[in-house]
Design a protein around this motif. Structure first.
Motif, PDB file in Angstrom:
ATOM      1  N   ASP A  41      -9.997   2.193   3.629  1.00 54.61           N
ATOM      2  CA  ASP A  41     -10.854   3.189   2.948  1.00 54.61           C
ATOM      3  C   ASP A  41     -10.511   2.277   1.419  1.00 54.61           C
ATOM      4  OD1 ASP A  41     -11.082   4.569   4.877  1.00 54.61           O
ATOM      5  OD2 ASP A  41      -8.635   5.439   4.995  1.00 54.61           O
ATOM      6  N   ARG A  42      -9.949   2.459   0.863  1.00 56.81           N
ATOM      7  CA  ARG A  42      -9.858   1.709  -0.666  1.00 56.81           C
ATOM      8  C   ARG A  42     -11.233   0.772  -0.625  1.00 56.81           C
ATOM      9  NH1 ARG A  42      -3.879   0.948  -2.595  1.00 56.81           N
ATOM     10  NH2 ARG A  42      -2.662   2.317  -1.828  1.00 56.81           N
ATOM     11  N   LEU A  97       0.819  -1.338  -0.441  1.00 59.16           N
ATOM     12  CA  LEU A  97       0.210   0.041   0.108  1.00 59.16           C
ATOM     13  C   LEU A  97       0.489   1.147  -0.072  1.00 59.16           C
ATOM     14  CD1 LEU A  97      -2.167  -1.438   2.429  1.00 59.16           C
ATOM     15  CD2 LEU A  97      -2.969  -0.975   0.186  1.00 59.16           C
ATOM     16  N   PHE A  98       1.693   1.217   0.901  1.00 60.88           N
ATOM     17  CA  PHE A  98       2.506   2.311   1.043  1.00 60.88           C
ATOM     18  C   PHE A  98       4.218   2.914   0.830  1.00 60.88           C
ATOM     19  CE2 PHE A  98      -0.232   1.945   4.004  1.00 60.88           C
ATOM     20  CZ  PHE A  98      -1.205   2.855   4.301  1.00 60.88           C
ATOM     21  N   GLU A 130      -6.593   2.142   6.084  1.00 59.34           N
ATOM     22  CA  GLU A 130      -7.005   2.266   4.623  1.00 59.34           C
ATOM     23  C   GLU A 130      -6.542   1.331   3.824  1.00 59.34           C
ATOM     24  OE1 GLU A 130      -5.196   3.746   1.095  1.00 59.34           O
ATOM     25  OE2 GLU A 130      -4.668   4.883   2.870  1.00 59.34           O
ATOM     26  N   CYS A 131      -6.993   0.038   3.691  1.00 64.47           N
ATOM     27  CA  CYS A 131      -7.761  -1.016   3.452  1.00 64.47           C
ATOM     28  C   CYS A 131      -9.033  -1.136   3.706  1.00 64.47           C
ATOM     29  CB  CYS A 131      -7.238  -2.334   4.063  1.00 64.47           C
ATOM     30  SG  CYS A 131      -5.378  -3.113   3.578  1.00 64.47           S
TER      31      CYS A 131
END
Length: 462
Positions: free
Chosen positions: A454-455, A437-438, A451-452
């Protein structure tokens, strides 16, 4: 032993029961705390007007020496008066009303003896009081479980010049006790226990030292703004009386709300060092410290079970009575009788307090930083000395001799209901997702998880 005739049976105790068996019911540290508690009782007896003073125990002290070679405790708390001597050395108190005018917790008359039996191969108790001095020796022969002799030799004398108090010397320790006393971890834990369990009495002036180190009291401090019409961080407070026992319940936040990263850390390695949970005190002695179970209302009557997200919540249940029999306490003075009527009344109040603060925590879930600005406006106040919201601003409780203060806490500006998502994955898997991811495998698990989500939320809304 009493003579048994053809028409009777001996129903009395055996030496083995007291010397070898009864000592198994108490931890070593608790046995020592029993002796400190006896010192405090002596300080109370020596000044009848102590209840009218803010620091009634100033000048009174217990000094402990705890080494692999010996155990010794001495105090300056007035000694054992002549009319208390016989009961002090009997195994069990025949007259439990003798201290009826004192807020003590001793009822059973076994603390000093049980501590001696647990630790020593022999011991001497010396007392110097206004009405005379004496010494009593527990010899190795008397402490033999097979010995049927109960009489103890006592040497009496006139009052001696100097400190009026009690000294207990155990010059020859049992082997396992000697090893334990040589362990620094045990000594440190014992000192912490004394600071915790007697913190409120030490706050009133009583001093304790262990191996020459003066201990400092530990007491509960909560964020609690002064009473006003504004919604601010304040404590839930309850005061009442049930069957002659004064009850006080205070619940609140001892720190700002826990951040997501702290919850992750706590889930992996639970901490026992903070003040979270509910403590119970009887006549200023802490008998249950930082409890986070159903015993103090967690996970019952609409209160969620304790979770690291509630680590900012703490509280105090206090009982006070000059009749120790009415207190919800066991023989160790640190065990709780949770089935007593008076405890039921207090537990009902504490569940209401817990609901107030767990609900606040849930409302600010995920936006803890917004909530934490309110903590900056709230004064940190000592529960026992500085919080009296129920007494001064509380409303009567229906069907009880009591008043309670239920705070109206701040609300989040964004009232969207939030739910916490929490799960555990292998560390190498989290690093792999973080790298994907980053382009950085060192991101914190909470950030990776967010983040997972939100995606996939973006995908779900398409």
């Amino acid at each position: 032993m009493s003579e048994v005739t053809p028409d009777t049976l001996f129903g009395g105790p055996t030496k083995r029961f007291f010397v070898s068996m009864l000592t198994r019911d108490i931890e070593l540290a608790d046995a020592i705390l029993d002796l400190v508690d006896n010192c405090i009782d002596g300080a109370m007896r020596s000044q009848p007007d102590f209840a009218d003073k803010e620091t009634p125990f100033k000048g009174f002290k217990a000094s402990l020496t705890v080494t692999p070679e010996k155990f010794e405790i001495s105090d300056n708390c007035g000694g054992i008066p002549a009319d208390y001597i016989e009961e002090a050395f009997q195994l069990g108190r025949p007259n439990i009303k003798k201290d009826g005018d004192l807020p003590t917790v001793g009822m059973y008359g076994i603390g000093m003896k049980r501590a001696i039996f647990k630790m020593g191969k022999n011991a001497t108790v010396y007392s110097n009081a206004k009405d005379g001095a004496f010494s009593v020796n527990y010899s190795s022969g008397w402490l033999d479980p097979e010995n049927t002799e109960w009489d103890l030799p006592i040497s009496r004398s006139e009052r001696e010049e100097g400190v009026e108090g009690v000294q207990i010397q155990i010059p020859e320790l049992k082997e396992q006790i000697s090893k334990t006393f040589g362990n620094d971890s045990f000594i440190n834990s014992l000192m912490a226990d004394i600071q915790d369990h007697f913190g409120y009495l030490m706050q009133k002036g009583f001093a304790v030292s262990v191996n020459g180190i003066d201990l400092v009291p530990k007491t509960l401090v909560l964020h609690s703004a002064a009473h006003s019409a504004q919604n601010e961080i304040r404590s839930f407070d309850y005061t009442g009386n049930h069957d002659g026992v004064d009850i006080r319940v205070t619940v609140g936040f001892f720190r700002a709300l826990v951040q997501e990263t702290e919850i992750d850390k706590e889930t992996k390695a639970p901490s026992e060092s903070e003040a979270a949970g509910i403590s119970v005190i009887c006549n200023d002695r802490v008998i249950l410290l930082g409890d986070r179970t159903m015993k103090t209302g967690w996970g019952d009557a609409g209160v969620p079970r304790y979770h690291p997200q509630f680590r900012a919540i703490a509280g105090l249940i206090e009982f006070r009575s000059n009749d120790a029999e009415k207190l919800p306490i066991s023989t160790t003075k640190r065990g709780l009788d949770a089935g007593s009527d008076v405890y039921f009344v207090a537990r009902k109040a504490v569940t209401e307090g817990l609901k107030t603060f767990t609900s606040f925590t849930n409302r600010f879930k995920g936006i803890e930083e917004e909530a934490n600005q309110f903590f900056e406006k709230a004064t940190r106040s000592d529960v026992k000395k500085e919080i009296s919201l129920a007494e001064e601003h509380g409303v009567p409780v229906r069907g009880a001799v009591a008043k309670k203060y239920v705070p109206v806490l701040p609300e989040p500006t964004n009232k969207t209901i939030r739910n916490r998502i929490s799960f555990v994955k292998a560390e190498d898997e989290v690093k792999a997702v973080s790298e994907y991811l980053f382009n950085d495998s060192s991101q914190k698990p909470a950030i990776v998880g967010a983040e997972c989500f939100d995606r996939f939320l973006k995908e779900a809304k398409k």
